[in-house]
Design a protein around this motif. Structure first.
Motif, PDB file in Angstrom:
ATOM      1  N   LYS A 166       0.806  -1.185   0.046  1.00 42.35           N
ATOM      2  CA  LYS A 166      -0.099   0.145  -0.051  1.00 42.35           C
ATOM      3  C   LYS A 166       0.696   1.118   0.104  1.00 42.35           C
ATOM      4  O   LYS A 166       1.980   1.179   0.625  1.00 42.35           O
ATOM      5  CB  LYS A 166      -0.755   0.053   1.262  1.00 42.35           C
TER       6      LYS A 166
ATOM      7  N   PHE B 299     -13.479  -1.412  -3.281  1.00 41.53           N
ATOM      8  CA  PHE B 299     -13.037  -2.783  -2.568  1.00 41.53           C
ATOM      9  C   PHE B 299     -13.413  -3.897  -3.133  1.00 41.53           C
ATOM     10  O   PHE B 299     -12.881  -5.070  -3.020  1.00 41.53           O
ATOM     11  CB  PHE B 299     -13.599  -2.563  -1.137  1.00 41.53           C
TER      12      PHE B 299
ATOM     13  N   ILE C 211      -5.646  -0.687  -7.206  1.00 39.04           N
ATOM     14  CA  ILE C 211      -6.830   0.318  -6.574  1.00 39.04           C
ATOM     15  C   ILE C 211      -6.435   1.705  -6.497  1.00 39.04           C
ATOM     16  O   ILE C 211      -5.195   1.762  -5.633  1.00 39.04           O
ATOM     17  CB  ILE C 211      -7.471  -0.503  -5.187  1.00 39.04           C
TER      18      ILE C 211
ATOM     19  N   VAL D 205     -10.785  -0.940   4.403  1.00 38.38           N
ATOM     20  CA  VAL D 205      -9.685  -0.707   3.361  1.00 38.38           C
ATOM     21  C   VAL D 205      -8.543  -1.977   3.451  1.00 38.38           C
ATOM     22  O   VAL D 205      -8.049  -2.201   2.417  1.00 38.38           O
ATOM     23  CB  VAL D 205      -9.261   0.561   3.738  1.00 38.38           C
ATOM     24  N   THR D 206      -8.242  -2.314   4.570  1.00 31.74           N
ATOM     25  CA  THR D 206      -7.018  -3.257   4.630  1.00 31.74           C
ATOM     26  C   THR D 206      -7.484  -4.791   4.207  1.00 31.74           C
ATOM     27  O   THR D 206      -6.798  -5.330   3.364  1.00 31.74           O
ATOM     28  CB  THR D 206      -6.388  -3.179   5.827  1.00 31.74           C
TER      29      THR D 206
ATOM     30  N   THR E  62      -8.253  -4.998   0.520  1.00 32.92           N
ATOM     31  CA  THR E  62      -7.279  -4.591  -0.320  1.00 32.92           C
ATOM     32  C   THR E  62      -6.091  -5.524  -0.355  1.00 32.92           C
ATOM     33  O   THR E  62      -5.017  -5.299  -0.838  1.00 32.92           O
ATOM     34  CB  THR E  62      -6.812  -3.081  -0.419  1.00 32.92           C
TER      35      THR E  62
ATOM     36  N   GLN F 123      -3.830  -6.761  -3.146  1.00 32.23           N
ATOM     37  CA  GLN F 123      -3.923  -5.971  -4.259  1.00 32.23           C
ATOM     38  C   GLN F 123      -2.816  -4.920  -4.232  1.00 32.23           C
ATOM     39  O   GLN F 123      -2.131  -4.880  -3.060  1.00 32.23           O
ATOM     40  CB  GLN F 123      -5.215  -5.271  -4.547  1.00 32.23           C
TER      41      GLN F 123
ATOM     42  N   LEU G 132      -2.607  -1.110  -3.533  1.00 26.33           N
ATOM     43  CA  LEU G 132      -3.218   0.062  -3.260  1.00 26.33           C
ATOM     44  C   LEU G 132      -2.525   1.395  -3.331  1.00 26.33           C
ATOM     45  O   LEU G 132      -1.614   1.505  -2.672  1.00 26.33           O
ATOM     46  CB  LEU G 132      -3.930  -0.109  -1.778  1.00 26.33           C
TER      47      LEU G 132
ATOM     48  N   CYS H  96      -1.107   2.494   6.220  1.00 24.37           N
ATOM     49  CA  CYS H  96      -0.118   2.531   5.351  1.00 24.37           C
ATOM     50  C   CYS H  96       1.235   2.239   5.446  1.00 24.37           C
ATOM     51  O   CYS H  96       1.749   3.163   6.271  1.00 24.37           O
ATOM     52  CB  CYS H  96      -0.683   3.360   4.325  1.00 24.37           C
TER      53      CYS H  96
END
Ligand code: ATP
Length: 206
Positions: free
Chosen positions: A30, A146, A153, A174-175, A178, A181, A183, A196
């Motif tokens: 992230k 999401f 993302i 959010v965590t 994702t 992925q 982020l 993050c």
């Protein structure tokens, strides 16, 4: 998925907004781009999506098998939630979800009904998006980000228009949603990127 940024710069009229930017963004990580108002966070995110062309340098999307993805196909790899990207106002929520899924399927094939429960708008299915409040629209944008089954993302100012409950909902999900992925966030509100691991100051790219 890896995004390689090779010495990119962006000039609007005669002003360089971003210059000499070199970095690599890795899947499963992230990143938050931070900086004061007007420093170029949204511009940089839009360069990374391919929505806005670079003035100089090169951005590469590289697949896990090492193959480079053509810029014309980047949009298939990503989803964006940002204040400057509007939802289709004429659709009902259900129509919007069904339309979105034709291009970007939801993770684990979740149904539109489950999606509506997920964004905590179970009674808004037949409501026209134009009649949604700004906070409701933001929940839809974040929910689509999401739930879409894509590797990358982008979230620009993700808690815009959210109330206290909405911010809590965003931070809860959010965590979790994702995890595997890549982020990419643009923000100057510490609360929205507290989880993050990589913070990048856009002021460095001058
Ligand atoms: N299409 C455009 N044409 C001309 N200038 C632009 C354009 N888009 C952005 N800019 C300029 O680029 C600079 C950076 O804007 P940008 O929106 O990227 O900043 P930001 O860091 O996201 O700001 P904020 O925190 O206020 O959202 C600003 O000076 C802005 O006026």
């Amino acid at each position: 998925m890896q995004i390689r940024v090779e010495n990119i710069g962006k000039k609007f009229i005669r002003e360089w907004i971003v210059r000499n930017a070199n970095f690599e963004l890795e899947a499963g990580q992230k990143y938050t781009f931070v900086g004061p108002n007007g420093s170029g966070k949204s511009t940089l995110l839009q360069l990374l999506t391919g929505m806005v062309p670079v003035t100089e340098g090169k951005i590469r999307y590289v697949n896990t098998d090492g193959r480079e993805i053509e810029e014309d196909n980047w949009y298939k790899q990503l989803v964006i939630a940002a204040p400057y990207l509007e939802l289709i106002e004429e659709f009902t929520l259900r129509e919007l979800l069904d339309f979105h899924k034709k291009f970007k399927p939801f993770k684990n094939g979740i149904s539109s009904r489950d999606f509506e429960d997920f964004i905590q708008l179970p009674h808004a299915s037949d409501k026209v998006i134009r009649h949604f409040s700004s906070g409701m629209k933001q929940r839809v944008k974040l929910g689509l980000a999401f739930m879409s089954d894509v590797p990358v993302i982008f979230l620009d100012e993700p808690t815009t228009n959210l109330d206290v409950q909405g911010i809590k909902w965003y931070l809860e999900h959010v965590t979790e949603h994702t995890r595997d992925q890549l982020l990419l966030l643009g923000s100057n509100v510490e609360q929205e990127y507290e989880f993050c691991e990589n913070i990048i100051s856009v002021s460095a790219f001058k």
